[in-house]
Each structure stands twice: as C-alpha cells, then as structure tokens.
Design an enzyme around this catalytic site. Structure first.
Site, PDB file in Angstrom:
ATOM      1  CG  HIS A  85      -1.959   1.085   1.160  1.00 27.90           C
ATOM      2  ND1 HIS A  85      -1.696   2.362   1.604  1.00 27.90           N
ATOM      3  CD2 HIS A  85      -3.220   1.098   0.681  1.00 27.90           C
ATOM      4  CE1 HIS A  85      -2.774   3.108   1.406  1.00 27.90           C
ATOM      5  NE2 HIS A  85      -3.709   2.367   0.845  1.00 27.90           N
ATOM      6  CD  GLU A 133      -5.132   3.089  -2.961  1.00 27.56           C
ATOM      7  OE1 GLU A 133      -6.304   3.129  -2.602  1.00 27.56           O
ATOM      8  OE2 GLU A 133      -4.187   2.994  -2.164  1.00 27.56           O
TER       9      GLU A 133
HETATM   10  O1  G3P Z   1      -6.471   1.930   0.496  1.00 29.48           O
HETATM   11  C1  G3P Z   1      -7.365   2.913   0.077  1.00 29.48           C
HETATM   12  C2  G3P Z   1      -6.862   4.271   0.324  1.00 29.48           C
HETATM   13  O2  G3P Z   1      -5.502   4.466   0.185  1.00 29.48           O
HETATM   14  C3  G3P Z   1      -7.664   5.350  -0.296  1.00 29.48           C
HETATM   15  O3  G3P Z   1      -7.888   6.245   0.725  1.00 29.48           O
HETATM   16  O4  G3P Z   1      -9.123   7.914   1.962  1.00 29.48           O
HETATM   17  O5  G3P Z   1      -8.618   8.290  -0.441  1.00 29.48           O
HETATM   18  O6  G3P Z   1     -10.304   6.584   0.209  1.00 29.48           O
HETATM   19  P1  G3P Z   1      -9.059   7.325   0.591  1.00 29.48           P
END
Ligand code: G3P
Length: 214
Positions: A85, A133
C-alpha cells in the site's frame, strides 16, 4: 464490482463498519470487504464480513520479531491481503516475497502501486489483483476517476499487457456511488477506499451510497 474498505489506523469502530459492510453486502449483493488493523482481524472476521489484512511480511514462521505473518492473519480469519500500500511501501523483492507468503497461507492478494508503470511490474509478480492509487489523491475529496481518469485506463492496459487474468482495482478520493460507477466505466473491477467510510458520521449510509448504482 468489489469494494474494499481499508480502515488504515483511523479511530473508527471496526466492528460498526464491519457489521454495516456485511449487511450492505448481503442486501445489495455487492462484494464488500473490510481491512482493519492486524490486531482487529479476528473480531472483525467474527462479524461475518469478508476480512482482509492491510499488509503481510515476506517471512514465514521463525525468528522475525514484529513481523505480520501471513499464516497468522489467515488463522485469525483474513481471506485476503493488501501488499505494498502507498502508506506501507516495500522493496520489489519484498513485494514478491509477500505475495508468495500470502499464497502459501491461502490469502487472496492485491498489490498496490502508484502509477501504470508500477502496475505492470506488480502484475508481473502474479497477484490476484493490482490497485492503482495516486498518492497525491489519497485522503482527498476528488476521486481518482474524476481527477485522473487516464491513470485508471492506462493501469488496466498495463496490467492486461502482462497478465490478462489479473484484476485491476483503483482507489483514492472515492466516496460516492457516482465515483464507483465512473471507476467501473474506466475498466476497474474493484475499488479501494478508506476515508469515505472510516471517517463518515454514518458508515452504513456511506456504504449504501457506494453500492447504489451497482
Ligand atoms: O487503500 C485505500 C486508500 O488508500 C484510499 O484512501 O481515503 O482516499 O479513500 P481514501
């Protein structure tokens, strides 16, 4: 569509979120999993919700003080695990080792990455899924599917060029059903999200909104 709610180290009640996730999943038919702190895996799994670890280390049993052992999280009730992550980055060799450790323990694997180039490298390690991400969008108010749709489409292409069977998820800033739908339209088959549920006043209502268009 798969929705994975990562509770990170947020001060929410993991049982409240897990119970809501199990109920919304049952009512909607949408696959929803919750990824709590390692110490909370067993009691979250007892709610009946699909439970994931946030991380496992590459090592097996042995002299590895402080490690998160894949076999231990599986024994506690986890069915899958995130690896690499954005907030728990690993060296390439350790990502590979963690995928192998998770497989030995029977855990489903999702390797996270920042961008399409890293997604290709992650897919080459043979996980069940990869998740793109962009770090700058994590925890923000704007969904990755809105702020950077190309990164999702390019991640899907990068993963498919390496392994057409690997699932591609995306995450960062996702908080509504419209965001989930937009991500699906870009080719993602799963969503990672955290703050939209873990920091919501009413996690159940937030989850109901997420699955509404599905
Ligand atoms: O693992 C999911 C995360 O990194 C995304 O975070 O708070 O943007 O939904 P958020």
């Amino acid at each position: 569509m798969f929705i994975l709610v990562n509770l990170k180290a947020y001060p929410c009640d993991p049982i409240e979120v897990a119970t809501a996730a199990r109920e919304v999943s049952e009512e909607s038919g949408v696959r929803i999993a919750v990824s709590p702190q390692a110490a909370d895996i067993a009691r979250v799994a007892e709610t009946g919700v699909e439970t994931w670890a946030q991380h496992v280390d590459p090592n097996g049993h042995g002299s590895h003080t402080g490690s998160t052992l894949a076999e231990a999280v599986a024994e506690a009730g986890a069915e899958g695990t995130l690896i690499n992550h954005s907030e728990k980055r690993l060296k390439l060799a350790d990502i590979d080792g963690s995928v192998r450790a998770a497989e030995r323990a029977g855990l489903e694997t999702c390797v996270c990455a920042n961008n399409p180039a890293q997604i290709g490298a992650a897919a080459a390690l043979g996980p069940d899924s990869v998740a793109v991400e962009p770090p700058e969008l994590i925890g923000g108010d704007v969904s990755v599917a809105t702020a950077d749709p190309d990164i999702v489409e390019d991640a899907v292409e990068a993963a498919e060029s390496v392994d057409e069977n690997v699932e591609v998820f995306c995450g960062a800033g996702i908080s509504s059903g419209d965001d989930v739908e937009a991500a699906g339209d870009l080719g993602a088959t799963g969503i990672l999200l955290a703050s939209g549920v873990a920091k919501a006043d009413d996690p159940r209502a937030a989850l109901e909104d997420l699955v509404e268009p599905l």
